[in-house]
Design an enzyme around this catalytic site. Structure first.
Site, mmCIF file in Angstrom:
data_model
loop_
_atom_site.group_PDB
_atom_site.id
_atom_site.type_symbol
_atom_site.label_atom_id
_atom_site.label_comp_id
_atom_site.label_asym_id
_atom_site.label_seq_id
_atom_site.Cartn_x
_atom_site.Cartn_y
_atom_site.Cartn_z
ATOM 1 N N SER A 64 0.827 -1.204 0.000
ATOM 2 C CA SER A 64 0.000 0.000 0.000
ATOM 3 C C SER A 64 0.862 1.255 0.000
ATOM 4 C CB SER A 64 -1.011 0.028 1.146
ATOM 5 O OG SER A 64 -1.975 1.035 0.871
ATOM 6 N N HIS A 69 3.588 13.917 6.879
ATOM 7 C CA HIS A 69 3.296 15.347 6.750
ATOM 8 C C HIS A 69 3.826 16.027 8.005
ATOM 9 C CE1 HIS A 69 0.673 14.473 3.360
ATOM 10 N NE2 HIS A 69 0.192 13.494 4.093
ATOM 11 N N CYS A 84 -1.488 -4.107 3.611
ATOM 12 C CA CYS A 84 -2.364 -5.274 3.676
ATOM 13 C C CYS A 84 -1.699 -6.406 4.464
ATOM 14 C CB CYS A 84 -2.795 -5.731 2.292
ATOM 15 S SG CYS A 84 -1.446 -6.118 1.185
#
Length: 143
Positions: A64, A69, A84
């Site tokens: 994934s 940030h 996953c």
């Protein structure tokens, strides 16, 4: 597994270090046993409010993604590790705190993800349970 981290009181020098964010995204997939698909993308940005500037980056992994940030002037960090495959959430939280010098409050949210549902009905039921947990946890202040 899906781990979302909101960390406060992080080291502003580390949060403003584009090379550190790149290095974290470049190396961390291997640390948690994931497969990097491409080189990380890391960008510096400036928001409309002066102290909203920071560094954002992500790396696509076969399982994934991982995103970061930062808001250096606020000492705030948001990291999302989405896979996953299972990984050690506690160890990941410790790794993030160490990498970014987090000394303040940390809020986390986790969600199980997988392809292990035998039927669409089971997959739907699992999604509903996860979303109910998230909305309940957010409403109570617990996570």
């Amino acid at each position: 597994m899906h781990l979302a981290i909101d960390a406060y009181g992080a080291d502003s020098a580390k949060l403003s270090d584009e090379a550190l964010v790149f290095r974290f995204l470049d190396e961390y997939p291997n640390v948690i046993g994931m497969t990097k698909v491409a080189a990380p993308q890391v960008y510096s940005y400036t928001g409309k409010v002066p102290d909203d500037w920071g560094i954002s980056g992500f790396v696509i992994i076969a399982e994934s993604h991982i995103s970061v940030h930062t808001f250096p002037d606020k000492g705030y960090l948001n990291i999302d590790i989405f896979s996953c495959n299972d990984f050690d959430i506690s160890a990941s939280l410790d790794d993030v705190k160490a990498a970014f010098g987090v000394k303040g409050e940390v809020k986390t949210w986790t969600m199980d993800r997988s392809f292990d549902h035998a039927t669409p009905r089971e997959a739907y039921a699992g999604m509903v349970r996860e979303r109910v947990f998230l909305s309940t946890a957010r409403g109570s202040g617990d996570a």
